[in-house]
Design an enzyme around this catalytic site. Structure first.
Site, PDB file in Angstrom:
ATOM      1  N   TYR A   1     -10.515  99.250 -32.273  1.00 29.32           N
ATOM      2  CA  TYR A   1      -9.743  98.008 -32.416  1.00 29.32           C
ATOM      3  C   TYR A   1      -8.437  98.102 -31.638  1.00 29.32           C
ATOM      4  O   TYR A   1      -8.016  97.154 -30.984  1.00 29.32           O
ATOM      5  CB  TYR A   1      -9.460  97.764 -33.902  1.00 29.32           C
ATOM      6  CG  TYR A   1      -8.917  96.385 -34.197  1.00 29.32           C
ATOM      7  CD1 TYR A   1      -9.780  95.365 -34.612  1.00 29.32           C
ATOM      8  CD2 TYR A   1      -7.561  96.098 -34.071  1.00 29.32           C
ATOM      9  CE1 TYR A   1      -9.289  94.099 -34.886  1.00 29.32           C
ATOM     10  CE2 TYR A   1      -7.067  94.830 -34.339  1.00 29.32           C
ATOM     11  CZ  TYR A   1      -7.934  93.829 -34.751  1.00 29.32           C
ATOM     12  OH  TYR A   1      -7.452  92.581 -35.021  1.00 29.32           O
TER      13      TYR A   1
ATOM     14  N   PHE B   1      -9.019  73.233 -11.701  1.00 26.72           N
ATOM     15  CA  PHE B   1     -10.407  73.254 -12.184  1.00 26.72           C
ATOM     16  C   PHE B   1     -10.454  72.453 -13.489  1.00 26.72           C
ATOM     17  O   PHE B   1      -9.429  72.223 -14.112  1.00 26.72           O
ATOM     18  CB  PHE B   1     -10.895  74.692 -12.386  1.00 26.72           C
ATOM     19  CG  PHE B   1     -12.330  74.721 -12.821  1.00 26.72           C
ATOM     20  CD1 PHE B   1     -13.328  74.308 -11.951  1.00 26.72           C
ATOM     21  CD2 PHE B   1     -12.689  75.111 -14.098  1.00 26.72           C
ATOM     22  CE1 PHE B   1     -14.653  74.288 -12.362  1.00 26.72           C
ATOM     23  CE2 PHE B   1     -14.017  75.098 -14.509  1.00 26.72           C
ATOM     24  CZ  PHE B   1     -15.001  74.686 -13.639  1.00 26.72           C
ATOM     25  N   ASP B   2     -11.644  72.039 -13.924  1.00 34.98           N
ATOM     26  CA  ASP B   2     -11.707  71.108 -15.067  1.00 34.98           C
ATOM     27  C   ASP B   2     -11.108  71.670 -16.355  1.00 34.98           C
ATOM     28  O   ASP B   2     -10.430  70.956 -17.090  1.00 34.98           O
ATOM     29  CB  ASP B   2     -13.117  70.528 -15.274  1.00 34.98           C
ATOM     30  CG  ASP B   2     -14.201  71.566 -15.489  1.00 34.98           C
ATOM     31  OD1 ASP B   2     -13.899  72.761 -15.334  1.00 34.98           O
ATOM     32  OD2 ASP B   2     -15.337  71.180 -15.809  1.00 34.98           O
TER      33      ASP B   2
ATOM     34  N   ASP C   1      -4.405  80.820 -10.070  1.00 36.02           N
ATOM     35  CA  ASP C   1      -5.678  80.774 -10.789  1.00 36.02           C
ATOM     36  C   ASP C   1      -6.638  81.567  -9.924  1.00 36.02           C
ATOM     37  O   ASP C   1      -7.100  81.106  -8.885  1.00 36.02           O
ATOM     38  CB  ASP C   1      -6.142  79.326 -10.984  1.00 36.02           C
ATOM     39  CG  ASP C   1      -7.519  79.259 -11.644  1.00 36.02           C
ATOM     40  OD1 ASP C   1      -8.212  80.303 -11.703  1.00 36.02           O
ATOM     41  OD2 ASP C   1      -7.915  78.167 -12.076  1.00 36.02           O
TER      42      ASP C   1
ATOM     43  N   ALA D   1      -9.687  83.113 -10.133  1.00 34.00           N
ATOM     44  CA  ALA D   1     -11.106  83.347 -10.417  1.00 34.00           C
ATOM     45  C   ALA D   1     -11.850  83.956  -9.222  1.00 34.00           C
ATOM     46  O   ALA D   1     -12.654  84.855  -9.383  1.00 34.00           O
ATOM     47  CB  ALA D   1     -11.770  82.043 -10.842  1.00 34.00           C
TER      48      ALA D   1
ATOM     49  N   LYS E   1     -16.334  85.631 -12.480  1.00 35.80           N
ATOM     50  CA  LYS E   1     -16.712  85.331 -11.095  1.00 35.80           C
ATOM     51  C   LYS E   1     -16.585  86.619 -10.264  1.00 35.80           C
ATOM     52  O   LYS E   1     -17.460  87.462 -10.288  1.00 35.80           O
ATOM     53  CB  LYS E   1     -15.812  84.224 -10.526  1.00 35.80           C
ATOM     54  CG  LYS E   1     -16.153  82.830 -11.040  1.00 35.80           C
ATOM     55  CD  LYS E   1     -15.476  82.481 -12.315  1.00 35.80           C
ATOM     56  CE  LYS E   1     -15.634  81.020 -12.674  1.00 35.80           C
ATOM     57  NZ  LYS E   1     -15.175  80.754 -14.048  1.00 35.80           N
TER      58      LYS E   1
ATOM     59  N   HIS F   1     -18.505  65.915 -19.137  1.00 35.45           N
ATOM     60  CA  HIS F   1     -19.768  66.176 -18.446  1.00 35.45           C
ATOM     61  C   HIS F   1     -20.638  67.215 -19.154  1.00 35.45           C
ATOM     62  O   HIS F   1     -21.837  67.260 -18.946  1.00 35.45           O
ATOM     63  CB  HIS F   1     -19.512  66.600 -17.003  1.00 35.45           C
ATOM     64  CG  HIS F   1     -18.694  67.839 -16.871  1.00 35.45           C
ATOM     65  ND1 HIS F   1     -17.353  67.879 -17.210  1.00 35.45           N
ATOM     66  CD2 HIS F   1     -19.021  69.082 -16.484  1.00 35.45           C
ATOM     67  CE1 HIS F   1     -16.908  69.107 -17.003  1.00 35.45           C
ATOM     68  NE2 HIS F   1     -17.880  69.854 -16.565  1.00 35.45           N
TER      69      HIS F   1
END
Ligand code: F0G
Length: 456
Positions: A71, A123-124, A214, A216, A257, A448
């Site tokens: 942990y 991004f969404d 960001d 990714a 990714k 979506h």
């Protein structure tokens, strides 16, 4: 176009099955024409996303066995922190379970008391978290990105002149963060140059606004920089990554990714003050600081994947797959966001169906056709994915009407890529028969994923 051979061999396989055309017609109808509602075993080639769909290496699977499930204070946590510090050069590293978790933990800290976030393109989920933090997300990509047929080297770039105008218009005190998304997913996986990152940083400094990356697809972005930005032609991918992150105050990363794992995310930052706040929010939402919502085995695979993701021969093969598929579409006269991006081919559905209006969702129509044609699952990145305006609640027209075909890392072969190209060619031949869609049920944000549609 020569196919660049895989720099690996295959040790474990996962069987696929192809339904009949009649079965596929039935399945997509039952899914209310939303591919997120399909069962994955009804899909032959799954290009819904390159996120978390990667094949791990033998070294990563060995790491899974070595994962420390403690942990607190696990060695696997320390391996991730040490590797991420080494690659990204930021002092404070917080693992989280995926990219949107990083956004959920960090963005409210940056946006408290602010009104806007400005990005080359959100991004969404990033857009969603800016809205949830009570702010308005504003996209500010270079105009070249909007012309899918213009082969510019860095179509993911920030429009720096417009950025400065926006900051002056909004008032610098109202802009909580400038977000640089590398690569620019929503513009077609398009890269951002170091030159553009430097210019954006200069504006962030001038107005005293923090700059977040960001990250990714940071490795694919670095590979494009090496190919296209002369200053870096002799640099290693690792050096280019270090140069990229040098200009950020902090980053969020979906590790699903370019870090080639199935689950994971990171937050990196230089400020101890922000890190202290991040730790508190992480404990409430994700889990204790030293596991951040991940199993020890996930952390261990992530520490290894971060290194494999910046291997140049892997990246050459990876981007080579995109370029091979894109070359086949060029031959067939099928328009896509070109030059092709790093993780996906973004087919220009508006060009495929020139008579279909944006509010009948051409990107979604092509997505459905691809499933019916060959069991291929892509997704819409267009006006269907675009949520309604946060204030007026009106339908918004997206900048593009894309069907995105995202290629998972180290998963599909050249023969699969040929099936994708052949399916698109077959649809192009009957394009004038394809009909649009209307939404009959939708959620207020990120619609979506769960919307239901009806064929017109
Ligand atoms: N930022 C970018 C640029 C992304 O592409 C994604 C996810 C995220 C943040 C959120 O990360 O999924 O780990 O929570 N993109 C995936 C895609 C889902 O299919 O493009 P996440």
């Amino acid at each position: 176009m020569k196919y660049i051979p895989e720099p690996f061999r295959i040790k474990s396989v996962e069987p696929l099955r192809m339904l009949t055309r009649e079965e596929r017609v039935q399945k997509i109808k039952e899914a209310n024409y939303n591919v997120f509602a399909l069962n994955s075993d009804d899909v032959y080639i799954d290009l819904l996303t390159d996120s978390g769909t990667n094949a791990m290496s033998n070294a990563q699977w060995a790491g899974v066995m070595n994962g420390d499930e403690s942990y607190a204070g696990a060695t696997s946590y320390r391996n991730v922190v040490a590797t991420a510090r080494d690659i990204f050069g930021m002092e404070y590293i917080q693992p989280v379970h995926q990219g949107r978790a990083a956004e959920k933990v960090l963005l409210p800290i940056l946006l408290e008391g602010k009104k806007y976030a400005i990005s080359n393109m959100h991004f969404d989920t990033t857009r969603g978290h800016v809205v949830l933090a009570g702010c308005i997300p504003v996209d500010c990509v270079v105009p070249e990105a909007l012309d899918t047929q213009l082969r510019a080297p860095f179509k993911g770039n920030m429009d720096v002149e417009r950025l400065e105008k926006l900051i002056n218009e909004f008032g610098k005190e109202n802009v909580g963060v400038i977000i640089m998304t590398v690569t620019n997913n929503s513009a077609g996986g398009q890269p951002v140059s170091i030159e553009n990152i430097r210019k954006t940083r200069a504006i962030a400094d001038k107005y005293g606004i923090p700059m977040m990356i960001d990250a990714a697809r940071y490795a694919e972005n670095a590979y494009f920089i090496k190919q296209r930005e002369p200053e870096f032609k002799n640099a290693t991918i690792k050096e280019i990554v270090a140069e990229t992150f040098k200009y950020g105050d902090m980053f969020t990363m979906s590790a699903k990714k370019d870090a080639i794992v199935n689950m994971g995310g990171l937050i990196g930052m230089r400020s101890k003050k922000i890190y202290d706040l991040v730790k508190q929010r992480c404990i409430s939402f994700e889990g204790f600081v030293t596991y951040g919502g991940l199993s020890g085995r996930d952390l261990e695979a992530l520490a290894i994947g971060l290194k494999e993701g910046i291997d140049e021969s892997y990246l050459q093969y990876r981007i080579g797959q995109m370029e091979y598929l894109a070359a086949r579409l060029d031959e067939a006269g099928i328009a896509y966001q070109s030059p092709v991006g790093g993780h996906a081919v973004f087919v220009d559905a508006a060009k495929m169906f020139p008579n279909m209006p944006w509010y009948e969702y051409p990107g979604q129509a092509l997505t459905v056709e691809l499933y019916i044609e060959a069991g291929i699952r892509g997704c819409d990145i267009g006006s269907y994915m675009m949520d309604r305006h946060p204030v007026t609640r009106e339908e918004q027209r997206a900048e593009f009407e894309f069907t995105r075909l995202a290629i998972p890392r180290r998963v599909y072969t050249q023969a699969h890529l040929d099936i994708i190209a052949d399916a698109l060619i077959a649809i192009k031949e009957r394009a004038n028969e394809v009909k649009g869609y209307k939404i009959i049920e939708e959620a207020p944000i990120l619609r979506h994923f769960t919307a239901k549609l009806e064929a017109l």
